[in-house]
Write a protein that holds these residues in place. Structure first.
Motif, mmCIF file in Angstrom:
data_model
loop_
_atom_site.group_PDB
_atom_site.id
_atom_site.type_symbol
_atom_site.label_atom_id
_atom_site.label_comp_id
_atom_site.label_asym_id
_atom_site.label_seq_id
_atom_site.Cartn_x
_atom_site.Cartn_y
_atom_site.Cartn_z
ATOM 1 N N ASP A 1 32.908 -26.220 -14.988
ATOM 2 C CA ASP A 1 31.861 -27.100 -14.483
ATOM 3 C C ASP A 1 30.867 -26.376 -13.567
ATOM 4 O O ASP A 1 30.147 -27.015 -12.800
ATOM 5 N N ARG A 2 30.818 -25.057 -13.682
ATOM 6 C CA ARG A 2 29.814 -24.317 -12.906
ATOM 7 C C ARG A 2 28.401 -24.780 -13.262
ATOM 8 O O ARG A 2 27.480 -24.692 -12.449
ATOM 9 N N GLY A 3 28.244 -25.250 -14.500
ATOM 10 C CA GLY A 3 26.938 -25.727 -14.945
ATOM 11 C C GLY A 3 26.460 -26.975 -14.232
ATOM 12 O O GLY A 3 25.310 -27.397 -14.412
ATOM 13 N N LYS A 4 27.321 -27.596 -13.415
ATOM 14 C CA LYS A 4 26.868 -28.712 -12.575
ATOM 15 C C LYS A 4 25.939 -28.200 -11.465
ATOM 16 O O LYS A 4 25.211 -28.967 -10.847
ATOM 17 N N ASN A 5 26.027 -26.894 -11.179
ATOM 18 C CA ASN A 5 25.139 -26.210 -10.226
ATOM 19 C C ASN A 5 25.216 -26.786 -8.811
ATOM 20 O O ASN A 5 24.195 -26.911 -8.112
ATOM 21 N N ILE A 6 26.432 -27.097 -8.384
ATOM 22 C CA ILE A 6 26.621 -27.549 -7.003
ATOM 23 C C ILE A 6 26.274 -26.420 -6.038
ATOM 24 O O ILE A 6 25.837 -26.655 -4.915
ATOM 25 N N ASP A 7 26.444 -25.183 -6.497
ATOM 26 C CA ASP A 7 26.072 -24.044 -5.644
ATOM 27 C C ASP A 7 24.584 -24.057 -5.312
ATOM 28 O O ASP A 7 24.176 -23.653 -4.214
ATOM 29 N N ALA A 8 23.762 -24.560 -6.239
ATOM 30 C CA ALA A 8 22.320 -24.643 -5.980
ATOM 31 C C ALA A 8 22.040 -25.607 -4.823
ATOM 32 O O ALA A 8 21.135 -25.369 -4.011
ATOM 33 N N LEU A 9 22.807 -26.683 -4.746
ATOM 34 C CA LEU A 9 22.636 -27.624 -3.639
ATOM 35 C C LEU A 9 22.986 -26.971 -2.305
ATOM 36 O O LEU A 9 22.303 -27.187 -1.293
ATOM 37 N N ILE A 10 24.050 -26.165 -2.292
ATOM 38 C CA ILE A 10 24.442 -25.493 -1.052
ATOM 39 C C ILE A 10 23.373 -24.490 -0.632
ATOM 40 O O ILE A 10 23.028 -24.373 0.562
ATOM 41 N N LYS A 11 22.804 -23.778 -1.602
ATOM 42 C CA LYS A 11 21.718 -22.841 -1.292
ATOM 43 C C LYS A 11 20.493 -23.588 -0.761
ATOM 44 O O LYS A 11 19.809 -23.119 0.158
ATOM 45 N N ALA A 12 20.215 -24.760 -1.342
ATOM 46 C CA ALA A 12 19.094 -25.574 -0.854
ATOM 47 C C ALA A 12 19.353 -26.055 0.570
ATOM 48 O O ALA A 12 18.424 -26.143 1.390
ATOM 49 N N MET A 13 20.620 -26.354 0.874
ATOM 50 C CA MET A 13 20.959 -26.779 2.234
ATOM 51 C C MET A 13 20.670 -25.674 3.243
ATOM 52 O O MET A 13 20.289 -25.945 4.383
ATOM 53 N N ALA A 14 20.840 -24.427 2.839
ATOM 54 C CA ALA A 14 20.532 -23.302 3.732
ATOM 55 C C ALA A 14 19.035 -23.259 4.037
ATOM 56 O O ALA A 14 18.625 -23.000 5.178
ATOM 57 N N LEU A 15 18.197 -23.536 3.014
ATOM 58 C CA LEU A 15 16.757 -23.582 3.251
ATOM 59 C C LEU A 15 16.399 -24.730 4.185
ATOM 60 O O LEU A 15 15.563 -24.585 5.079
ATOM 61 N N LEU A 16 17.023 -25.891 3.970
ATOM 62 C CA LEU A 16 16.737 -27.051 4.817
ATOM 63 C C LEU A 16 17.157 -26.795 6.264
ATOM 64 O O LEU A 16 16.488 -27.238 7.204
ATOM 65 N N LYS A 17 18.245 -26.081 6.448
ATOM 66 C CA LYS A 17 18.686 -25.751 7.806
ATOM 67 C C LYS A 17 17.659 -24.876 8.509
ATOM 68 O O LYS A 17 17.316 -25.106 9.689
#
Length: 368
Positions: free
Chosen positions: A200-216
């Motif tokens: 399920d890597r294709g769900k791209n939850i990692d992309a959300l975590i990377k986006a959270m770093a930008l938001l921080k």
């Protein structure tokens, strides 16, 4: 009239694990069984026969209007009993591409039977990361009439891989049950719901975590709540630590229906920029809870979400764009609420059980 009566002599549905596991295909199968039972009851047909592989007898609910037989791991038992049952059936529905050889055997023994295959997503895309097409399947697939695909995206991928005619396919969207929505709280939680299995890597939850770093870095206050469990959890937790956003990520694990409803009520938006959705039922569920959604542009979800109306479709590998859309929804609660309501209206217009049942009746009525 004569043609209709000829069709009334039996429906058989073959499925893989349906009640013993939790998942999108399992819920789809349960919905098919319920719809077939209702249709048969409405028309005065005999109860549909349901044969399920991998489920055990203890998995089957006691209250059902269908005749369900669970075969566990007894593949030969499923094959033999299905072949016998098919002799008295006009229609055979197949719940998974893996059951195609059994369906073809039934067709050889009972040539008049009509074969209908339900397809969902990556099981028919011929993507080695998920499932390779068997060499014999394109030829066998020519015996199907029709192939009922949950999305145009999945139909197009299968058509290309199997070299089938577009006319072989009919659109048969998934559905959800309506809910009594809990009062929405004014939180700043971003919610995502997904299995965290390795495939399920294709769900791209990692992309959300990377986006959270930008938001921080931009001082946007929010929390990402991840519902789901599996081997990817530790990998995602490590990524959160590496990006120094672990305090902004909450892993909630598996939740009961009640706890999940609470998580939806506390969220202000739902995000899953997947690139492997064959449909995207989680977006329907989020809409019913009044949430705007963010999906990916590389799979079937983009044909369900209307970009800028009930959510946003974002390239899952464009982290900057993903973070920007998340920030926009966080900054404008009124716009976010309006998008969520537009999504809820869409679900109630197109994706409830009544629509599912009607679409299944249409498939049955249009069989040659």
């Amino acid at each position: 009239m004569k043609k209709t009566e000829a069709r009334n002599d039996g429906i058989l549905f073959l499925a893989l694990d349906t009640y013993g596991r939790i998942g999108g295909i399992q819920r789809f199968n349960q919905r098919v069984i319920a719809a077939l039972a209702e249709i048969s009851g409405d028309k005065g047909w005999k109860r549909p026969a349901i044969h399920i592989m991998r489920d055990g007898k203890a998995d089957i609910p006691e209250t059902t209007a269908a005749e369900i037989r669970a075969f566990g791991r007894r593949r030969l038992g499923l094959i033999v009993h299905s072949a016998v049952a098919a002799l008295n059936c006009k229609i055979l529905f197949l719940g998974h591409i893996n059951l195609l050889p059994v369906g073809l055997l039934c067709k050889l023994l009972s040539p008049r039977i009509k074969l209908v295959l339900f397809v969902h997503g990556d099981e028919v895309w011929n993507n080695p990361a998920y499932r390779r097409m068997r060499f014999y399947e394109p030829l066998m697939a020519r015996a199907l009439s029709p192939i009922a695909s949950v999305s145009a995206f999945t139909a197009s991928r299968m058509q290309k891989a199997f070299k089938l005619s577009a006319e072989t396919f009919t659109l048969f969207p998934n559905a959800v049950d309506d809910i009594d929505r809990q009062p929405q709280k004014c939180g700043r939680n971003i919610l995502t719901v997904a299995r965290l299995d390795r495939h399920d890597r294709g769900k791209n939850i990692d992309a959300l975590i990377k986006a959270m770093a930008l938001l921080k870095r931009r001082n946007v206050e929010c929390i990402l709540q991840i519902v789901g469990e599996g081997p990817l959890r530790s990998e995602l937790a490590s990524l959160a630590c590496e990006l120094a956003v672990e305090e902004r990520i909450e892993f909630l694990g598996h939740l009961s229906d009640g706890r999940l409803a609470e998580a939806y009520a506390q969220a202000c938006l739902f995000a899953m920029p997947s690139s492997k959705e064959g449909f995207g039922i989680v977006f329907l569920e989020a809409w019913l809870h009044g949430l705007p959604v963010i999906c990916g542009t590389e799979d079937a979800a983009a044909e369900i979400i209307t970009d800028g109306v009930d959510g946003y479709a974002v390239n899952p590998w464009d982290i900057e764009a993903l973070a920007e859309r998340m920030a926009m929804l966080l900054a404008d609660p009124d716009m976010a609420a309006a998008m969520g309501e537009a999504g809820a209206d869409k679900v109630r217009s197109c994706y409830l059980m009544e629509h599912f049942k009607g679409n299944l009746e249409k498939i049955i009525a249009e069989l040659p």
